[in-house]
Each structure stands twice: as structure tokens, then as C-alpha cells.
Design a protein around this motif. Structure first.
Motif, mmCIF file in Angstrom:
data_model
loop_
_atom_site.group_PDB
_atom_site.id
_atom_site.type_symbol
_atom_site.label_atom_id
_atom_site.label_comp_id
_atom_site.label_asym_id
_atom_site.label_seq_id
_atom_site.Cartn_x
_atom_site.Cartn_y
_atom_site.Cartn_z
ATOM 1 N N MET A 1 0.818 -1.189 0.000
ATOM 2 C CA MET A 1 0.000 0.000 0.000
ATOM 3 C C MET A 1 0.861 1.253 0.000
ATOM 4 O O MET A 1 1.951 1.263 0.552
ATOM 5 C CB MET A 1 -0.913 -0.012 1.237
ATOM 6 C CG MET A 1 -1.942 1.115 1.277
ATOM 7 S SD MET A 1 -2.841 1.119 2.853
ATOM 8 C CE MET A 1 -2.533 2.809 3.308
ATOM 9 N N SER A 2 0.372 2.324 -0.602
ATOM 10 C CA SER A 2 1.095 3.589 -0.648
ATOM 11 C C SER A 2 1.306 4.132 0.751
ATOM 12 O O SER A 2 0.471 3.962 1.642
ATOM 13 C CB SER A 2 0.287 4.604 -1.486
ATOM 14 O OG SER A 2 0.863 5.890 -1.356
ATOM 15 N N SER A 3 2.413 4.824 0.961
ATOM 16 C CA SER A 3 2.727 5.351 2.292
ATOM 17 C C SER A 3 2.098 6.724 2.535
ATOM 18 O O SER A 3 2.177 7.264 3.624
ATOM 19 C CB SER A 3 4.252 5.458 2.459
ATOM 20 O OG SER A 3 4.792 6.331 1.472
ATOM 21 N N ARG A 4 1.466 7.300 1.529
ATOM 22 C CA ARG A 4 0.875 8.623 1.727
ATOM 23 C C ARG A 4 -0.348 8.539 2.630
ATOM 24 O O ARG A 4 -1.019 7.513 2.719
ATOM 25 C CB ARG A 4 0.518 9.267 0.394
ATOM 26 C CG ARG A 4 -0.786 8.821 -0.238
ATOM 27 C CD ARG A 4 -1.028 9.618 -1.510
ATOM 28 N NE ARG A 4 -2.288 9.294 -2.153
ATOM 29 C CZ ARG A 4 -3.448 9.847 -1.840
ATOM 30 N NH1 ARG A 4 -3.517 10.721 -0.854
ATOM 31 N NH2 ARG A 4 -4.559 9.516 -2.493
ATOM 32 N N VAL A 5 -0.621 9.646 3.308
ATOM 33 C CA VAL A 5 -1.748 9.708 4.237
ATOM 34 C C VAL A 5 -3.067 9.680 3.461
ATOM 35 O O VAL A 5 -3.236 10.390 2.472
ATOM 36 C CB VAL A 5 -1.665 10.994 5.094
ATOM 37 C CG1 VAL A 5 -2.899 11.140 5.978
ATOM 38 C CG2 VAL A 5 -0.400 10.972 5.959
ATOM 39 N N ILE A 6 -3.989 8.848 3.914
ATOM 40 C CA ILE A 6 -5.307 8.724 3.281
ATOM 41 C C ILE A 6 -6.231 9.804 3.838
ATOM 42 O O ILE A 6 -6.402 9.916 5.056
ATOM 43 C CB ILE A 6 -5.915 7.336 3.538
ATOM 44 C CG1 ILE A 6 -4.991 6.238 3.003
ATOM 45 C CG2 ILE A 6 -7.298 7.225 2.905
ATOM 46 C CD1 ILE A 6 -5.401 4.836 3.424
ATOM 47 N N TYR A 121 -8.118 -1.380 1.874
ATOM 48 C CA TYR A 121 -8.548 -2.181 0.725
ATOM 49 C C TYR A 121 -9.088 -1.284 -0.378
ATOM 50 O O TYR A 121 -8.746 -1.431 -1.554
ATOM 51 C CB TYR A 121 -9.658 -3.155 1.163
ATOM 52 C CG TYR A 121 -9.191 -4.548 1.503
ATOM 53 C CD1 TYR A 121 -8.230 -4.764 2.482
ATOM 54 C CD2 TYR A 121 -9.739 -5.655 0.872
ATOM 55 C CE1 TYR A 121 -7.821 -6.036 2.820
ATOM 56 C CE2 TYR A 121 -9.334 -6.940 1.199
ATOM 57 C CZ TYR A 121 -8.378 -7.124 2.174
ATOM 58 O OH TYR A 121 -7.967 -8.389 2.493
ATOM 59 N N ILE A 122 -9.951 -0.373 0.024
ATOM 60 C CA ILE A 122 -10.617 0.502 -0.943
ATOM 61 C C ILE A 122 -9.612 1.428 -1.621
ATOM 62 O O ILE A 122 -9.712 1.693 -2.824
ATOM 63 C CB ILE A 122 -11.733 1.302 -0.247
ATOM 64 C CG1 ILE A 122 -12.882 0.355 0.092
ATOM 65 C CG2 ILE A 122 -12.243 2.444 -1.132
ATOM 66 C CD1 ILE A 122 -13.937 0.971 0.979
ATOM 67 N N MET A 123 -8.644 1.897 -0.871
ATOM 68 C CA MET A 123 -7.618 2.768 -1.458
ATOM 69 C C MET A 123 -6.805 2.043 -2.522
ATOM 70 O O MET A 123 -6.269 2.660 -3.442
ATOM 71 C CB MET A 123 -6.684 3.300 -0.370
ATOM 72 C CG MET A 123 -7.201 4.567 0.306
ATOM 73 S SD MET A 123 -7.524 5.920 -0.851
ATOM 74 C CE MET A 123 -5.880 6.291 -1.423
ATOM 75 N N GLU A 124 -6.736 0.714 -2.407
ATOM 76 C CA GLU A 124 -6.016 -0.088 -3.390
ATOM 77 C C GLU A 124 -6.940 -0.576 -4.506
ATOM 78 O O GLU A 124 -6.625 -1.508 -5.233
ATOM 79 C CB GLU A 124 -5.345 -1.278 -2.699
ATOM 80 C CG GLU A 124 -4.225 -0.884 -1.748
ATOM 81 C CD GLU A 124 -3.051 -0.238 -2.462
ATOM 82 O OE1 GLU A 124 -2.615 -0.780 -3.499
ATOM 83 O OE2 GLU A 124 -2.579 0.808 -1.985
ATOM 84 N N ASP A 125 -8.101 0.062 -4.597
ATOM 85 C CA ASP A 125 -9.103 -0.262 -5.629
ATOM 86 C C ASP A 125 -9.684 -1.661 -5.483
ATOM 87 O O ASP A 125 -10.111 -2.283 -6.469
ATOM 88 C CB ASP A 125 -8.526 -0.087 -7.044
ATOM 89 C CG ASP A 125 -8.213 1.375 -7.347
ATOM 90 O OD1 ASP A 125 -8.993 2.248 -6.931
ATOM 91 O OD2 ASP A 125 -7.185 1.638 -7.998
ATOM 92 N N ASN A 126 -9.709 -2.173 -4.248
ATOM 93 C CA ASN A 126 -10.353 -3.447 -3.964
ATOM 94 C C ASN A 126 -11.661 -3.192 -3.219
ATOM 95 O O ASN A 126 -11.705 -2.359 -2.321
ATOM 96 C CB ASN A 126 -9.456 -4.328 -3.085
ATOM 97 C CG ASN A 126 -8.145 -4.661 -3.758
ATOM 98 O OD1 ASN A 126 -8.131 -5.131 -4.889
ATOM 99 N ND2 ASN A 126 -7.037 -4.414 -3.073
#
Length: 217
Positions: A1-6, A121-126
């Protein structure tokens, strides 16, 4: 997963719920709650200028509920990812949310780790669906697939008559409405019952409502 803040926006009509979720999400600095709203109308207004990664959206809210907010955002082609956070475990809410285009659905009695997992999960398009709801969702979708085949077997006239049967009309009323004989209506009703695999008008009405041939108000 990306390390940037969600970046997350919270939408719930209970301020204590929002504040509690905010603290849980921001605990390890991987998620930032950049905005909050107390109802659907306020949410849509703020979304005109706020661009969160994820919208954490309640269903039951005054003015405009979460399902309507989700539908409006999809109509506007808003790219925000939407995670429904609700007390509703009823399958129809979940089916509606999935149909409209929610990226995830999780219950409010979930733990903070599960909520964060859903967001990641959602941030990774899942997509993310509450695990306990998946069996009921699969079962409901199977029923809908079977219903689709039954609906496709009905003629335009039969659909018209089924809708009127489900609205509580008697054969004589339907015959008058369609300018056909009562006997013809009776024959159509018999054929409809066979095609959709029901034995009475009540079951036919349930089938029609389930497949949104008529709406209940």
C-alpha cells in the motif's frame, strides 16, 4: 500500500460517533479526517470544494440518507471512493449500495482494525464487504439472477398484468384497464404464475416488489 496519508471525510448525524471514529482513524497518522458533515445535504455541499480520497458514509441521516448521497455522487461522476458505515445488516441496504456503486460496506459494530483494513482495501481499488454479510449477499444475488431469467420469460403484456396484480387489482379491474376480457386476464395470470414459479397473488406481489416492478411508499 502507498505510504501517503489517506484523506477521509466523515458523514454521520451523531457528533460523538464522528469524533470517536476520527480519533480511531488518526491514531497512527496513516489516515487524516479532513472534513465532517452531519447529513447528506451538508455532505454534498462540502464535496463541491473538499476532495477526500474516501467518504465514510452513514445511511440513516436527516434530510438526505446515505444511499441517496451515494446515488447523487455517482450521477455527478464524482471519483471519491465511498465506504458505507452503518448499523444496517439487512441485505437490501447492502444490495442497493453495491448496485449503485459503493466501494465498501461495513457495520458500526466492527473493530477499528477492521475499519482501517476496509479503508486500505478501498484505497487499493479493492472492494470491501463486511465478511459476515457476504453469504447473505451471495444468496441474494443468486435469487436475483434466477429472477432475471423469469422476468425475461414474461411478455410485455404479462409484465403489465403482473404489475397490476402486485398493486392489488382484481382480474375485472385489470380487464377494464387493458380493455380485454376477464377470461383473458385470468389466462395471463395463470401463465405468469407458472413462469415466475409462484402459487398465489401474494407471492406474485412479493416477486414484483423484490424486482422493483412496483414501489412501496
Amino acid at each position: 500500500m502507498s505510504s501517503r496519508v489517506i484523506k477521509v471525510m466523515l458523514v454521520d448525524d451523531h457528533i460523538l460517533m464522528r469524533e470517536g471514529i476520527k480519533k480511531l482513524l488518526e491514531f497512527d497518522n496513516t489516515i487524516e479526517v479532513i472534513e465532517q458533515a452531519s447529513d447528506g445535504i451538508e455532505c454534498l455541499e462540502k464535496m463541491k470544494t473538499i476532495k477526500p480520497d474516501i467518504l465514510l458514509l452513514d445511511i440513516d441521516m436527516p434530510g438526505m440518507n446515505g444511499i441517496k448521497v451515494l446515488s447523487t455522487l455517482k450521477e455527478q461522476n464524482n471519483p471519491v471512493k465511498v465506504l458505507i458505515l452503518t448499523v444496517h445488516s439487512e441485505i437490501e441496504y447492502l444490495v442497493d449500495a453495491v448496485d449503485i456503486g459503493a466501494n465498501g460496506y461495513i457495520l458500526k459494530d466492527s473493530g477499528s482494525a477492521d475499519l482501517k483494513k476496509a479503508i486500505e482495501y478501498i484505497m487499493e481499488d479493492n472492494p470491501y464487504i463486511q465478511p459476515s454479510l457476504i453469504p447473505a449477499l451471495k444468496s441474494r444475488l443468486m435469487v436475483r439472477d434466477a429472477d432475471k431469467e423469469k422476468l425475461e420469460a414474461l411478455t410485455k403484456r404479462e409484465l403489465e398484468i403482473l404489475t397490476q396484480v402486485a398493486s392489488g387489482m382484481f382480474n375485472k379491474e385489470i380487464a377494464n384497464n387493458l380493455n380485454i376480457s376477464e377470461r383473458t386476464v385470468k389466462n395471463h395470470v395463470s401463465n405468469i404464475f407458472k413462469k415466475i414459479d409462484v402459487s398465489d397473488r401474494t407471492q406474485a406481489a412479493v416477486f414484483a416488489i423484490r424486482n422493483k416492478l412496483i414501489n412501496l411508499y
